[in-house]
Design an enzyme around this catalytic site. Structure first.
Site, short mmCIF file in Angstrom:
data_model
loop_
_atom_site.label_atom_id
_atom_site.label_comp_id
_atom_site.label_asym_id
_atom_site.label_seq_id
_atom_site.Cartn_x
_atom_site.Cartn_y
_atom_site.Cartn_z
N LYS A 21 -28.48 -53.33 -8.56
CA LYS A 21 -27.33 -52.90 -7.75
C LYS A 21 -27.49 -53.32 -6.30
O LYS A 21 -26.58 -53.87 -5.69
CB LYS A 21 -27.19 -51.38 -7.84
CG LYS A 21 -26.29 -50.77 -6.78
CD LYS A 21 -26.20 -49.27 -6.92
CE LYS A 21 -27.20 -48.48 -6.13
NZ LYS A 21 -26.94 -48.33 -4.69
N ASN A 22 -28.68 -53.06 -5.75
CA ASN A 22 -28.87 -53.29 -4.32
C ASN A 22 -28.96 -54.77 -3.95
O ASN A 22 -28.93 -55.11 -2.77
CB ASN A 22 -30.10 -52.54 -3.81
CG ASN A 22 -29.86 -51.04 -3.75
OD1 ASN A 22 -28.75 -50.58 -3.99
ND2 ASN A 22 -30.91 -50.28 -3.45
N ARG B 106 -23.32 -44.33 -10.34
CA ARG B 106 -23.28 -45.28 -9.21
C ARG B 106 -24.39 -46.34 -9.33
O ARG B 106 -24.26 -47.44 -8.80
CB ARG B 106 -23.46 -44.54 -7.87
CG ARG B 106 -22.25 -43.73 -7.46
CD ARG B 106 -22.44 -43.20 -6.04
NE ARG B 106 -23.09 -44.21 -5.24
CZ ARG B 106 -24.13 -43.99 -4.44
NH1 ARG B 106 -24.62 -42.79 -4.30
NH2 ARG B 106 -24.67 -44.98 -3.76
N ARG C 284 -27.83 -41.61 7.97
CA ARG C 284 -27.50 -43.00 7.66
C ARG C 284 -26.57 -43.65 8.69
O ARG C 284 -25.42 -44.00 8.42
CB ARG C 284 -26.93 -43.12 6.25
CG ARG C 284 -27.86 -42.56 5.22
CD ARG C 284 -27.47 -42.92 3.83
NE ARG C 284 -27.95 -44.23 3.42
CZ ARG C 284 -27.89 -44.67 2.18
NH1 ARG C 284 -27.38 -43.93 1.24
NH2 ARG C 284 -28.35 -45.86 1.87
N CYS D 25 -24.43 -38.86 4.43
CA CYS D 25 -24.30 -38.69 2.99
C CYS D 25 -25.38 -37.72 2.55
O CYS D 25 -26.15 -37.23 3.38
CB CYS D 25 -24.40 -40.02 2.26
SG CYS D 25 -26.03 -40.69 2.22
N ASP E 287 -36.37 -44.72 -3.04
CA ASP E 287 -35.47 -44.63 -4.19
C ASP E 287 -36.18 -44.24 -5.49
O ASP E 287 -35.52 -44.05 -6.51
CB ASP E 287 -34.74 -45.98 -4.40
CG ASP E 287 -33.60 -46.17 -3.41
OD1 ASP E 287 -33.31 -45.24 -2.64
OD2 ASP E 287 -33.00 -47.26 -3.42
#
Ligand code: UD1
Length: 429
Positions: free
Chosen positions: A22-23, A399, A123, A118, A307
Site C-alpha cells: 500500500k505504502n 484500508r 501528523r 488522526c 507499523d
C-alpha cells in the site's frame, strides 16, 4: 458496519503469497500524474485507500481503472485539468497529501487542505511544505486551506530535520521536473521510497540515492508512460510472521523480500521464533511459547517499524517474561493496549513506553479497531486467544489489508466477516 468473528486457538499453518505494498502504491499512483502518457501499474493491492486515491485521480481529470483480475491499475493523466484536491477526499485519506508534489510540478499550482490529526497522532505536513518552499513554491495558508504556487520549480538542497517518509516522497516528485539538481539531505530510507525512485526512473526521471539518507534528483523536461510492478507489502508480511509466532504455528510466506524485514526478523529470533530465509520466501515457526524481548524501539527504517509495533505487542503479551516497547514515531499509537488488556493482557503504558508482562493465554471478547495496525493486532490476538473474539470497525483494517479474513482463513484461522447480518464464510482449507 462489518465485523470479524474469530474462533481462536488454532495454530496457523500453510503457505501464503503477499500482496503489493500500500505504502508504495499510493505515492506511485500519485506520481502517475507526472507522466504524459498512460502508465500501467501491477501488483496494486485491493484496498480502501487505493480506491480513494483512484477517486481523487478521477476528480482531477485522469482516467484511472482498477483491474480486479490481475490487480493492476491503468492511469491516463493526459487529460488531467484540476490542481484542487477536494477537502472531503483529503479528509478521507491523509495520503492524498502525496498529490501536492506531482500537482505542483504539473500545473505550477495546487490547492489542498490540512489533513488534520488522526488516531495515531498529530501528523503535521510542515516538512512537506518547507521542502516545496525550498524548491521555489510560494505557500499561503488560510485556515485549513493551503495554496502552493510555483510557476517554476528550481533544484536546490533540501534538508529534512526528521526523515519523514511522505515529505521525502513529495519533494522527490516535485523535483523530478524542476530546473537543475535537487539534493534531499536527511531523507527517509524506507523500501517504498526506493520503489518510487524505480518507478520514476522507469518513466524517464533521473533519481538516485533512494535507500540512503541522500537522494539526488536531476530535473528532466517530461516523463513518458510505461509499466511497473509494486514491491510486496513488508507490513503485511510482518503481520503474518507475528501471527504465526503468536498462534505457535508454522507458515511459509512467498513473494516477499526478507531484506525489508531485517529488524523484525532480529526481534522474532530473539524471542526464540524459528525463521528460515530464502530468496523471496520465508518460513516462520514457533514451536514453544515465545520469550519476552527486553526492549524494542520503533524508529525510521531500517529500525523497527512503527507499523508493526501493535502486532508485535500481541506476541509479546503472550510471551514468557517482561518486554518493553518504546514508540518514538507517533505519539498516539497505543490505542490497542486497552483492547488487549480487555482480552487478558497485562500491559502498562507510561508516556511512549509500554511495559508488557507476558500471560499464558488471552481470552476472546468484543473489541474495536481504532486504526489500521491496531486493528490488525486485534485480529492476531483473536486468532491466538481462547474462545470467540469479535473485532468491530473493520473498515480501518480494510484500508491496508486486502481481505484480512481470507488471508488468515487460508492459513487455517477460524475467521469470518459479518456484513450487515449476511455472513460470508471463508473456509479455504
Ligand atoms: C508513512 C506511512 C505510515 C508509517 C509512517 C512511518 C505511507 C502512506 N504511510 O506515513 O504507514 O507509519 O510513514 O513509517 O507511506 N512529521 C512532521 N511533519 C511532517 C511530516 C511528518 O512532524 O511534515 C512527523 C509525523 O507527525 C510523525 C513522523 O514525522 O510523527 C513520521 O511521519 P512520516 O514519516 O511523515 O509518516 P507518513 O509519511 O505520514
Amino acid at each position: 458496519m462489518d465485523k470479524l468473528v474469530i474462533e481462536g486457538g488454532t495454530p496457523l499453518s500453510g503457505t501464503i503469497r503477499i500482496h503489493g505494498a500500500k505504502n508504495a502504491a499510493l505515492p506511485i499512483l500519485a506520481a502517475s500524474l507526472l507522466a504524459e502518457e498512460p502508465v500501467a501499474i501491477r501488483n496494486v493491492p485491493r484496498l480502501l485507500d487505493i480506491e480513494v486515491m483512484l477517486d481523487i485521480l478521477r476528480e482531477l481529470g485522469c482516467k484511472a481503472r482498477y483491474d480486479n483480475d490481475n490487480r493492476s491499475v491503468a492511469v491516463d493523466s493526459t487529460m488531467a485539468g484540476s490542481s484542487h484536491i477536494p477537502e472531503f477526499l483529503m479528509r478521507q485519506m491523509r495520503s492524498s497529501v502525496f498529490l501536492t508534489g506531482p500537482l505542483l510540478a504539473r500545473f505550477g499550482e495546487v490547492q489542498l487542505y490540512q489533513p488534520g490529526g488522526c488516531a495515531i497522532g498529530e501528523r503535521k505536513i510542515d516538512l512537506h511544505l518547507r521542502g516545496l518552499a525550498a524548491l521555489g513554491a510560494d505557500i499561503q495558508e488560510k485556515g485549513s486551506r493551503i495554496v502552493c504556487r510555483a510557476p517554476e520549480l528550481r533544484g536546490t538542497e533540501v534538508i529534512l530535520d526528521f526523515p519523514s517518509v511522505g515529505a521525502t516522497e513529495n519533494i522527490m516528485m516535485a523535483a523530478v521536473k524542476a530546473k537543475g539538481r535537487t539534493v534531499i539531505v536527511g531523507a527517509a530510507r524506507e523500501p517504498e521510497i526506493q520503489d518510487l525512485q524505480n518507478f520514476l526512473n522507469r518513466m524517464g526521471a533521473r533519481v538516485r540515492g533512494a535507500g540512503t539518507d541522500t537522494i539526488q534528483i536531476d530535473g528532466v523536461e517530461s516523463l513518458h508512460g510505461g509499466e511497473y510492478e509494486i514491491i510486496p507489502d513488508r507490513i503485511v508480511t510482518g503481520t503474518v510472521m507475528v501471527a504465526a509466532a503468536a498462534t505457535r504455528g508454522e507458515v511459509s510466506i512467498e513473494g516477499t523480500q526478507p531484506a525489508h524485514l531485517t529488524s523484525l526478523i532480529h526481534v522474532l529470533r530473539r524471542a526464540g521464533v524459528q525463521i528460515e530465509i530464502g530468496n523471496d520466501i520465508m518460513k516462520v515457526g514457533a514451536y514453544a511459547r515465545p520469550k519476552a524481548v527486553e526492549r524494542v524501539v520503533t524508529s525510521p527504517y531500517p529500525a523497527f517499524p512503527t507499523d508493526l509495533q501493535a502486532q508485535l505487542m500481541v506476541m509479546l503479551a503472550l510471551s514468557e517474561g517482561v518486554s518493553l516497547i518504546k514508540e518514538t514515531v507517533f505519539e498516539g499509537r497505543f490505542k490497542h493496549v486497552d483492547e488487549l488488556c480487555r482480552m487478558g493482557a497485562d500491559i502498562r503504558v507510561d508516556l511512549n513506553n509500554a511495559f508488557i508482562r507476558g500471560v499464558p493465554e488471552l481470552y476472546g471478547t468484543s473489541v474495536e479497531a481504532t486504526d489500521l495496525r491496531a486493528g490488525a493486532a486485534l485480529v492476531i490476538a483473536g486468532l491466538a486467544a481462547q474462545g470467540r473474539t469479535v473485532v468491530e470497525q473493520v473498515h480501518h483494517i480494510d484500508r491496508g489489508y486486502d481481505r484480512i479474513e481470507e488471508m488468515f482463513a487460508r492459513l487455517g484461522g477460524q475467521i469470518i466477516r459479518e456484513t450487515n447480518e449476511r455472513e460470508i464464510v471463508h473456509q479455504a482449507r
